[in-house]
Motif scaffolding. Structure first.
Motif, mmCIF file in Angstrom:
data_model
loop_
_atom_site.group_PDB
_atom_site.id
_atom_site.type_symbol
_atom_site.label_atom_id
_atom_site.label_comp_id
_atom_site.label_asym_id
_atom_site.label_seq_id
_atom_site.Cartn_x
_atom_site.Cartn_y
_atom_site.Cartn_z
ATOM 1 N N ASP A 15 -8.100 10.565 5.444
ATOM 2 C CA ASP A 15 -6.855 10.400 6.192
ATOM 3 C C ASP A 15 -5.712 9.938 5.294
ATOM 4 O O ASP A 15 -4.559 10.333 5.470
ATOM 5 N N GLN A 16 -6.059 9.100 4.319
ATOM 6 C CA GLN A 16 -5.013 8.515 3.480
ATOM 7 C C GLN A 16 -4.607 9.424 2.319
ATOM 8 O O GLN A 16 -3.564 9.194 1.693
ATOM 9 N N ARG A 17 -5.424 10.447 2.035
ATOM 10 C CA ARG A 17 -5.161 11.259 0.848
ATOM 11 C C ARG A 17 -3.794 11.937 0.921
ATOM 12 O O ARG A 17 -3.013 11.908 -0.028
ATOM 13 N N ASP A 18 -3.513 12.519 2.085
ATOM 14 C CA ASP A 18 -2.218 13.215 2.230
ATOM 15 C C ASP A 18 -1.053 12.236 2.163
ATOM 16 O O ASP A 18 -0.011 12.527 1.562
ATOM 17 N N VAL A 19 -1.240 11.060 2.787
ATOM 18 C CA VAL A 19 -0.159 10.072 2.781
ATOM 19 C C VAL A 19 0.101 9.580 1.366
ATOM 20 O O VAL A 19 1.255 9.456 0.932
ATOM 21 N N THR A 69 3.527 9.981 -0.914
ATOM 22 C CA THR A 69 4.238 8.840 -1.507
ATOM 23 C C THR A 69 4.338 8.986 -3.022
ATOM 24 O O THR A 69 5.372 8.667 -3.620
ATOM 25 N N VAL A 70 3.272 9.522 -3.663
ATOM 26 C CA VAL A 70 3.316 9.729 -5.123
ATOM 27 C C VAL A 70 4.365 10.782 -5.483
ATOM 28 O O VAL A 70 5.126 10.626 -6.455
ATOM 29 N N LEU A 107 0.809 -1.220 0.000
ATOM 30 C CA LEU A 107 0.000 0.000 0.000
ATOM 31 C C LEU A 107 0.843 1.272 0.000
ATOM 32 O O LEU A 107 0.388 2.320 -0.456
ATOM 33 N N GLY A 108 2.027 1.180 0.556
ATOM 34 C CA GLY A 108 2.861 2.376 0.666
ATOM 35 C C GLY A 108 2.622 3.155 1.944
ATOM 36 O O GLY A 108 3.226 4.203 2.144
ATOM 37 N N PHE A 109 1.723 2.710 2.796
ATOM 38 C CA PHE A 109 1.468 3.366 4.085
ATOM 39 C C PHE A 109 0.963 2.293 5.048
ATOM 40 O O PHE A 109 0.568 1.188 4.646
ATOM 41 N N ASP A 110 0.976 2.634 6.332
ATOM 42 C CA ASP A 110 0.534 1.702 7.379
ATOM 43 C C ASP A 110 -0.937 1.986 7.700
ATOM 44 O O ASP A 110 -1.256 3.034 8.279
ATOM 45 N N PRO A 111 -1.858 1.089 7.323
ATOM 46 C CA PRO A 111 -3.273 1.368 7.602
ATOM 47 C C PRO A 111 -3.622 1.289 9.086
ATOM 48 O O PRO A 111 -4.662 1.792 9.503
ATOM 49 N N LEU A 112 -2.763 0.661 9.908
ATOM 50 C CA LEU A 112 -3.043 0.529 11.333
ATOM 51 C C LEU A 112 -2.255 1.523 12.182
ATOM 52 O O LEU A 112 -2.207 1.393 13.401
ATOM 53 N N ALA A 113 -1.615 2.500 11.513
ATOM 54 C CA ALA A 113 -0.784 3.444 12.264
ATOM 55 C C ALA A 113 -1.643 4.328 13.164
ATOM 56 O O ALA A 113 -1.249 4.671 14.270
#
Length: 600
Positions: A559-563, A567-568, A523-529
């Motif tokens: 929440d995930q948009r910024d992350v 990453t992009v 995913l490129g990020f931690d969904p449980l962070a």
């Protein structure tokens, strides 16, 4: 004289007008008239009625509360006396704790009302089952007893004939001898209910007996040597390990199967809740046969030589094998290697036995020692020296240990809790002992020897109270068929056999963490962070499962948009740097040098 008569006429009801019967179209008018006439009276009565209604409501509420608590509310008997002990009888706390199955479920603050209701009903059912089991435990009809001698009298000196004469006729009939000197020595096995007995002679004699009624079910001679016999899931079928292959017979002596994959079998154990027949062979193979479908589940080469010492752990269905180098190994059908290897004796192991709780293991070896081990920690607890060593061992349901040394059978009590200096009981048989087995739910020990079979009386050996839904000695043919269908539906798969059965209810943390790391990389990020968003509960149907999931996704996307954007951008930056490096490399390679004239 006239005055009284006139008064009587006035008081008479003859001249009064009767009220006409009420009609449905006159009801509103009558109500209005009554309101006007009795307005003042009603105001005074309403206050009294309201007070009376409140008192009645409080009384009903108190009565309802008392009913929920299970109390009796002053109910009188025929004699007019009230119950001096109202409510259900109290249960001792230690007896309730004995049947406790689980603790209370922790309820989070944001649980849904349906889930809360389900958890509450589950806990209520569990609590009711616990109290009922504690109450019915008082009604168990039988108690386990032991043999007690007079003052300064050893119980091991009491003979079987004296015991049979002292007990009642039905119990005394359980001590008997079968003289079978032509085809011995004999292996012995009792069915799970303890009602039926199968005997297997070394020279080919096989017999099935209803030993309590002394009724012979079948008797055959297989015309070759027999190494072991074992009942399967019911008394309708049994397995015989013959000289070459494994055979399955029914209770009438008819051959049902000849399984040629299982050759040179020496010892067998049947796992009743898995429907598995485990066999140990002379070629060092441990094989598992699923008797419900007739397929081989596993074949394991132990690489330890001839396997003639074998037993099972009734608690977790692990197979224990004894070897000539003094080790005992523990096996499961899920692994090709031994789960545990224990060095128990200096010489070869002669016999192994495990108690029904799966806590203690007793071994005997060629070094003439009898050792007791705690399987939980794999450490020795006690060690005893027997002058002639023990060739056969067997443990009863109540923890009595029987050990055979030559033609003498000795029974010991509490071998793992207190040091034992003398046997509890002893008996000499006619020939060398080849098989020992305690009968379930009976104070009986079956001994197979060179001259036949002996049924010994051992007070305190069997469990006095049986579970009628699991192993009922008095079940009919119809009940046996029903039990067989339910047992097949509840069959445990062989993949679930492990050293610790409680592991099945635990979370595999290592695998979970590995999967989580793989997911983070993908995913490129931690969904449980961050903590998960818990939507607020809304009424009027706005907290249905679909709407709650939509709100969760909406917040998660925000929440995930910024992350994701970050990453992009990082990926684009890395890609841009790579293109610039390639461009520089291309410019450098396009420049001509003086050495280019030598290139072909």
């Amino acid at each position: 004289m006239a005055a009284p008569s006139e008064a009587a006429v006035k008081d008479s009801h003859v001249g009064e007008k009767k009220k006409p019967p009420a009609r449905y179209w006159q009801e509103p008018r009558q109500e209005e008239e009554e309101k006007d006439e009795n307005k003042v009276e009603k105001d005074g009565e309403q206050t009294k009625e309201s007070v009376d209604q409140k008192e009645k409501q409080t009384q009903k509420a108190e009565k309802r509360k008392q009913q929920q608590e299970g109390q009796t509310y002053g109910k009188k008997f025929i004699s007019g006396k009230t119950d001096p002990f109202p409510g259900p009888a109290p249960i001792p706390e230690d007896r309730v704790q004995k049947f406790k199955r689980k603790g209370k479920t922790k309820k989070s603050r944001h649980q849904r009302y349906k889930l809360k209701d389900t958890i509450a009903r589950s806990e209520q059912a569990s609590r009711m089952a616990q109290t009922q089991a504690a109450r019915f435990d008082l009604l168990l009809p039988e108690d386990a007893g032991f043999l007690e001698g007079d003052e300064d009298e050893d119980t091991c000196t009491i003979s079987q004939e004296d015991i049979a004469d002292a007990v009642d006729i039905s119990s005394g009939a359980k001590y008997f001898n079968l003289k079978l000197s032509q085809f011995g020595p004999y292996r012995v096995d009792y069915s799970k209910t303890g009602r039926h007995l199968v005997l297997g002679g070394r020279r080919g004699h096989v017999a099935c007996i209803d030993w309590q009624s002394k009724q012979l079910m079948c008797e055959i001679n297989v015309m070759e040597s027999v190494n072991d016999v074992k009942w399967l899931h019911s008394e309708a079928m049994y397995a015989v390990a013959q000289k070459k292959w494994l055979y399955i017979y029914d209770s009438n002596g008819i051959e049902l199967h000849c399984i040629r994959k299982f050759n040179d079998v020496l010892r067998m154990q049947f796992l009743p809740y898995h429907f598995l027949l485990a066999t140990a062979s002379a070629t060092s193979f441990l094989q598992y046969l699923d008797v419900s479908v007739g397929k081989e589940v596993a074949a394991i080469c132990t690489k330890t030589g001839r396997l003639d010492v074998m037993c099972q752990n009734p608690h977790n269905a692990i197979i224990h094998l004894g070897h000539h180098n003094g080790t005992v190994t523990l096996w499961s059908p899920n692994q090709k290697e031994a789960l545990v290897k224990m060095l128990c004796h200096q010489g070869s192991v002669r016999s192994v036995a495990v108690d029904k709780t799966g806590t203690y293991m007793v071994t005997s070896g060629m070094d003439k020692k009898l050792k007791v081990y705690d399987i939980r920690s794999f450490k020795p607890l006690k060690s005893y020296f027997l002058p002639a060593g023990a060739s056969c061992l067997s443990l009863s349901q109540r923890g009595l240990l029987s050990a055979a040394t030559g033609d003498i059978v000795q029974v010991y009590r509490d071998v793992w809790s207190t040091p034992v200096t003398k046997p509890y009981m002893a008996h000499r048989v006619r020939g060398t002992v080849w098989g020992l087995h305690f009968c379930p739910f009976e104070d009986v020990l079956g001994v197979g020897h060179g001259e036949g079979f002996t049924s010994m009386l051992v007070p305190g050996a069997g469990e006095p109270n049986f579970d009628g839904l699991d192993a009922n000695p008095y079940r009919s043919a119809k009940q046996r068929q029903e039990w067989e269908v339910k047992a097949l539906l509840e069959k445990i798969q062989p993949e679930l056999i492990s050293l610790d059965p409680a592991e099945l209810g635990q979370v595999d943390r290592a695998t979970f963490e590995q999967r989580h790391q793989d997911r983070v990389k993908a995913l490129g990020f931690d969904p449980l962070a961050r903590e998960k968003f818990i939507p607020k509960y809304k009424k009027k149907g706005r907290s249905s499962a679909g709407s709650v999931e939509r709100r969760k996704k909406q917040v998660a996307h925000e929440d995930q948009r910024d992350v994701i954007r970050k990453t992009v951008e990082d990926k684009m930056k890395v890609e841009k740097e790579r293109k610039e490096r390639e461009k520089k490399a291309a410019v450098i390679s396009s420049q001509k040098s003086a050495l280019d004239r030598f290139k072909k």
